[in-house]
Write a protein that holds these residues in place. Structure first.
Motif, PDB file in Angstrom:
ATOM      1  N   GLY A 264      57.820 137.180 101.553  1.00 33.58           N
ATOM      2  CA  GLY A 264      58.724 136.790 102.296  1.00 33.58           C
ATOM      3  C   GLY A 264      57.979 135.404 102.478  1.00 33.58           C
ATOM      4  O   GLY A 264      58.961 134.452 103.143  1.00 33.58           O
ATOM      5  N   ASP A 265      56.408 134.791 102.176  1.00 29.91           N
ATOM      6  CA  ASP A 265      55.603 134.253 102.987  1.00 29.91           C
ATOM      7  C   ASP A 265      55.226 133.331 101.764  1.00 29.91           C
ATOM      8  O   ASP A 265      54.870 133.960 100.524  1.00 29.91           O
ATOM      9  N   GLU A 266      55.768 131.550 101.573  1.00 26.89           N
ATOM     10  CA  GLU A 266      56.000 131.163 100.706  1.00 26.89           C
ATOM     11  C   GLU A 266      53.992 130.426 100.708  1.00 26.89           C
ATOM     12  O   GLU A 266      54.350 129.503  99.872  1.00 26.89           O
ATOM     13  N   ASN A 267      53.719 130.332 101.619  1.00 28.77           N
ATOM     14  CA  ASN A 267      52.232 129.711 101.681  1.00 28.77           C
ATOM     15  C   ASN A 267      51.730 130.714 101.252  1.00 28.77           C
ATOM     16  O   ASN A 267      51.252 132.437 101.063  1.00 28.77           O
ATOM     17  N   ILE A 268      51.045 129.906  99.744  1.00 29.58           N
ATOM     18  CA  ILE A 268      50.113 130.982  99.235  1.00 29.58           C
ATOM     19  C   ILE A 268      47.947 130.538  99.760  1.00 29.58           C
ATOM     20  O   ILE A 268      48.054 129.206  99.542  1.00 29.58           O
ATOM     21  N   ILE A 269      47.385 131.278  99.847  1.00 37.38           N
ATOM     22  CA  ILE A 269      46.328 131.407 100.084  1.00 37.38           C
ATOM     23  C   ILE A 269      45.630 131.436  98.642  1.00 37.38           C
ATOM     24  O   ILE A 269      45.246 132.263  97.721  1.00 37.38           O
ATOM     25  N   CYS A 270      44.111 130.469  98.934  1.00 38.65           N
ATOM     26  CA  CYS A 270      43.932 130.809  96.820  1.00 38.65           C
ATOM     27  C   CYS A 270      42.137 130.464  97.242  1.00 38.65           C
ATOM     28  O   CYS A 270      41.658 129.219  98.585  1.00 38.65           O
ATOM     29  N   ALA A 271      41.206 131.473  96.637  1.00 39.27           N
ATOM     30  CA  ALA A 271      39.984 131.498  96.996  1.00 39.27           C
ATOM     31  C   ALA A 271      39.790 131.739  95.361  1.00 39.27           C
ATOM     32  O   ALA A 271      40.294 132.150  94.134  1.00 39.27           O
ATOM     33  N   TYR A 272      38.495 131.102  95.279  1.00 40.10           N
ATOM     34  CA  TYR A 272      37.385 131.582  93.079  1.00 40.10           C
ATOM     35  C   TYR A 272      36.499 132.008  93.165  1.00 40.10           C
ATOM     36  O   TYR A 272      35.628 131.381  94.331  1.00 40.10           O
ATOM     37  N   LYS A 273      36.090 132.594  92.902  1.00 42.38           N
ATOM     38  CA  LYS A 273      34.325 132.409  92.815  1.00 42.38           C
ATOM     39  C   LYS A 273      34.091 131.836  91.277  1.00 42.38           C
ATOM     40  O   LYS A 273      34.574 132.366  90.185  1.00 42.38           O
ATOM     41  N   HIS A 274      32.210 131.638  90.946  1.00 41.28           N
ATOM     42  CA  HIS A 274      32.191 131.363  89.765  1.00 41.28           C
ATOM     43  C   HIS A 274      31.440 132.402  89.763  1.00 41.28           C
ATOM     44  O   HIS A 274      29.910 132.671  90.353  1.00 41.28           O
ATOM     45  N   PHE A 275      31.061 133.163  88.500  1.00 36.94           N
ATOM     46  CA  PHE A 275      30.308 133.800  87.713  1.00 36.94           C
ATOM     47  C   PHE A 275      28.972 133.249  86.296  1.00 36.94           C
ATOM     48  O   PHE A 275      29.550 132.267  85.931  1.00 36.94           O
ATOM     49  N   ILE A 276      27.559 132.739  87.333  1.00 35.53           N
ATOM     50  CA  ILE A 276      26.817 132.394  85.434  1.00 35.53           C
ATOM     51  C   ILE A 276      26.387 133.711  84.903  1.00 35.53           C
ATOM     52  O   ILE A 276      25.356 134.142  85.398  1.00 35.53           O
ATOM     53  N   PRO A 277      26.278 133.956  83.174  1.00 39.49           N
ATOM     54  CA  PRO A 277      25.247 135.424  83.588  1.00 39.49           C
ATOM     55  C   PRO A 277      23.741 134.787  83.324  1.00 39.49           C
ATOM     56  O   PRO A 277      23.327 133.887  83.077  1.00 39.49           O
ATOM     57  N   GLU A 278      23.321 135.622  83.801  1.00 36.06           N
ATOM     58  CA  GLU A 278      21.679 136.114  83.275  1.00 36.06           C
ATOM     59  C   GLU A 278      21.317 136.436  82.631  1.00 36.06           C
ATOM     60  O   GLU A 278      21.340 137.926  82.083  1.00 36.06           O
ATOM     61  N   LEU A 279      20.851 136.051  81.177  1.00 31.36           N
ATOM     62  CA  LEU A 279      20.364 136.441  80.120  1.00 31.36           C
ATOM     63  C   LEU A 279      18.720 136.995  80.373  1.00 31.36           C
ATOM     64  O   LEU A 279      17.914 136.661  80.506  1.00 31.36           O
ATOM     65  N   THR A 280      19.142 138.675  79.696  1.00 30.96           N
ATOM     66  CA  THR A 280      17.793 138.710  80.095  1.00 30.96           C
ATOM     67  C   THR A 280      17.104 140.097  79.099  1.00 30.96           C
ATOM     68  O   THR A 280      15.784 140.228  78.936  1.00 30.96           O
ATOM     69  N   PHE A 281      16.916 139.723  78.206  1.00 30.01           N
ATOM     70  CA  PHE A 281      16.869 139.451  76.707  1.00 30.01           C
ATOM     71  C   PHE A 281      16.491 138.366  75.358  1.00 30.01           C
ATOM     72  O   PHE A 281      17.131 137.369  75.864  1.00 30.01           O
TER      73      PHE A 281
END
Length: 281
Positions: A264-281
């Motif tokens: 019922g609330d029009e206020n939107i909270i946004c959040a994000y997270k970046h992920f970078i893969p770590e290759l080990t082979f």
């Protein structure tokens, strides 16, 4: 979901029926039932990586949308059935969309995208992949159900590799509908498996969870609760509709974001997270 003999529905299933006969002749001795679900899941090598490993191409499915109805069908429609894909890992069905007749999705002219529920693992493009679509519109009784789309088609990753790394669309036109299939061929890719757990704060909210990669910014919708509350388990885990995303292995960046609001609330909270893969082979 078998049509009545001699009916128009049976004629619309011709292409899919021919594919089923082809698959049965070719793979039934090795893979058993044509409807068998893939038993290979994601995160297979998280704890114990294989001795030899290499990055291969993957297929990312973004959406299937019913863009047009033709013939006898009119909006709105209640849709059930399946969309699945097979690759060379085990030749069994990897479901992208799956709904029973008792759990239809209602589509309208303004909201005609299917809520995808897969794939359950990444789609490998080592050999040609094969798609199956059998979608029906629910009638007043099972005998009144109508075919919406019945298709079988392949994607040859080797032949199409020159077109990889960007968003692509395919139009699937039939006697009663047109479907738009949006996808991307991701070169030398990794399989990312995403999960989210609530560790504190409010738990009653409506939310949309999205993932996208740096090179292809088209959204992969993990969950969109709409006007309903996000379902949260007793341990705080959120049950996503989709959880697997294909990510470029060479310099790829995965972004996971949430758009949340109180009911019922029009206020939107946004959040994000970046992920970078770590290759080990």
């Amino acid at each position: 979901m078998r049509p009545r003999d001699g009916s128009e529905e049976e004629e619309l299933l011709n292409k899919l029926s021919r594919y089923c006969r082809y698959w049965t002749d070719l793979w039934s001795d090795d893979s058993s039932d044509i409807a068998k679900r893939t038993e290979i899941g994601p995160m297979r090598y998280t704890e114990e990586p294989p001795r030899f490993a290499m990055l291969l191409d993957l297929l990312e499915v973004f959406s299937f949308e019913v863009t047009e109805l033709t013939g006898i069908l009119r909006w709105p429609i209640d849709v059930f059935g399946l969309i699945s894909v097979r690759d060379s890992l085990d030749r069994n069905r990897n479901y992208i969309f799956e709904r029973t007749r008792n759990n239809c999705q209602t589509l309208t002219a303004k909201g005609s995208s299917l809520v995808l529920t897969g794939p359950s693992r990444a789609i490998l493009l080592m050999d040609p992949t094969e798609f199956e679509i059998e979608l029906r519109v629910k009638g007043t009784s099972p005998s009144e159900d109508k075919i919406l789309s019945a298709e079988a088609f392949g994607y040859n990753g080797t032949a199409q590799r020159h077109r990889c790394g960007s968003l692509r669309s395919m139009m699937l036109s039939g006697a009663r509908s047109t479907l738009e299939f949006n996808y991307a061929h991701i070169p030398v890719a990794l399989e990312a498996t995403i999960s989210v757990r609530i560790t504190g704060g409010l738990t009653g909210f409506c939310g949309k969870f999205i993932a996208h990669t740096a090179s292809i910014k088209e959204d992969v919708i993990l969950l969109d609760s709409g006007e309903e509350m996000v379902a949260i388990s007793h341990d705080g885990a959120i049950d996503f509709c989709r959880s697997v995303v294909a990510l470029e292995g060479n310099g790829g960046v995965l972004t996971v974001s949430v758009h949340a609001r109180q009911s019922g609330d029009e206020n939107i909270i946004c959040a994000y997270k970046h992920f970078i893969p770590e290759l080990t082979f």
